[in-house]
Design an enzyme around this catalytic site. Sequence first.
Site, mmCIF file in Angstrom:
data_model
loop_
_atom_site.group_PDB
_atom_site.id
_atom_site.type_symbol
_atom_site.label_atom_id
_atom_site.label_comp_id
_atom_site.label_asym_id
_atom_site.label_seq_id
_atom_site.Cartn_x
_atom_site.Cartn_y
_atom_site.Cartn_z
ATOM 1 N N SER A 1 -35.720 -36.908 3.909
ATOM 2 C CA SER A 1 -35.590 -38.322 3.529
ATOM 3 C C SER A 1 -34.155 -38.701 3.208
ATOM 4 O O SER A 1 -33.649 -39.701 3.686
ATOM 5 C CB SER A 1 -36.475 -38.629 2.326
ATOM 6 O OG SER A 1 -36.131 -37.795 1.229
ATOM 7 N N CYS A 2 -33.476 -37.878 2.412
ATOM 8 C CA CYS A 2 -32.149 -38.295 1.953
ATOM 9 C C CYS A 2 -31.036 -37.436 2.490
ATOM 10 O O CYS A 2 -29.871 -37.719 2.236
ATOM 11 C CB CYS A 2 -32.098 -38.306 0.423
ATOM 12 S SG CYS A 2 -32.188 -36.667 -0.333
ATOM 13 N N GLY A 3 -31.356 -36.364 3.197
ATOM 14 C CA GLY A 3 -30.300 -35.551 3.754
ATOM 15 C C GLY A 3 -29.658 -34.664 2.707
ATOM 16 O O GLY A 3 -30.309 -34.184 1.782
ATOM 17 N N CYS B 1 -28.033 -33.944 -0.371
ATOM 18 C CA CYS B 1 -27.917 -34.676 -1.628
ATOM 19 C C CYS B 1 -26.712 -34.198 -2.431
ATOM 20 O O CYS B 1 -26.423 -33.022 -2.503
ATOM 21 C CB CYS B 1 -29.192 -34.514 -2.449
ATOM 22 S SG CYS B 1 -30.652 -35.149 -1.604
#
Length: 287
Positions: free
Chosen positions: A114-116, A118
């Site tokens: 989802s966010c790669g 982090c």
Amino acid sequence: MGRVTEHRRVLRIRDGVVSERPDTLVAEEPLEIRLNGKALAITMRTPGDDFALAAGFLVSEGVLGSADDLQSIVYCAGATADGSNTYNVVDVKTAPGLVLPDINLERNVYTTSSCGLCGKASLDAVRTTARWAIDDTDGGDTPPVRLGTELLAGLPDRLRAAQRVFDRTGGLHAAALFSEDGELLDIREDVGRHNAVDKLVGRALQDGRLPLSRAVLLVSGRASFELAQKAVMAGIPVLAAVSAPSSLAVDLAAETGLTLVGFLRGSSMNVYAGEHRIAVRAAASQG
């Protein structure tokens, strides 16, 4: 090797009618990326284009900049206790003598779909590692990419029409490269939007097409800082998203000269930075 899609049983309820049926789901599996034999990162991805994904990830990390920097990419055998090959570990070997940037090869970074990645690079790190300047407002010899709003407005429909796996699963993000004339150059799908972009950039590196200095990158979701960073590191001048950008993505775009377009839906769009590349037919409204 893992498949792009898998089947699971699902309890289907429609207007009070209950039935069981198989459902097609997008596959999600971990991919460990090693650099010259040392573990670097693990990302959750949709299997397929794994070598391009690894290469693109290393472009965004400032490790690779051209096909000449890359010696080989291979799947690692014996990745499990029984010695079998899961096709979920790749080792990227750089060309002999290539000077690597100051990255921690022991960090074992875990990235989500989802966010790669982090908590990664700051604006200063991106500025110091970017290989190609994309700020073309200084009147150089090459005119800047110039895009009409009508051309931009038509890109999301073309992206959606080219998403083959999404039609079966409804669960994939997509990223596409277009020419400044609106020609679809390449498209990749993945459970993670950052992976889809890495697959695009990695394929461009393998084909010797970096920097992508006349290309438009379109993503199917929001525009995060990481996606803006990946565009900058690949020399892409325009990033467009069908959803919202983050504040840090806008800051990075403004600092580097990246054109950032958000909420690209139909004939509506917001231009957050780099508006000099957008040709608006109608006069801007006052107030």
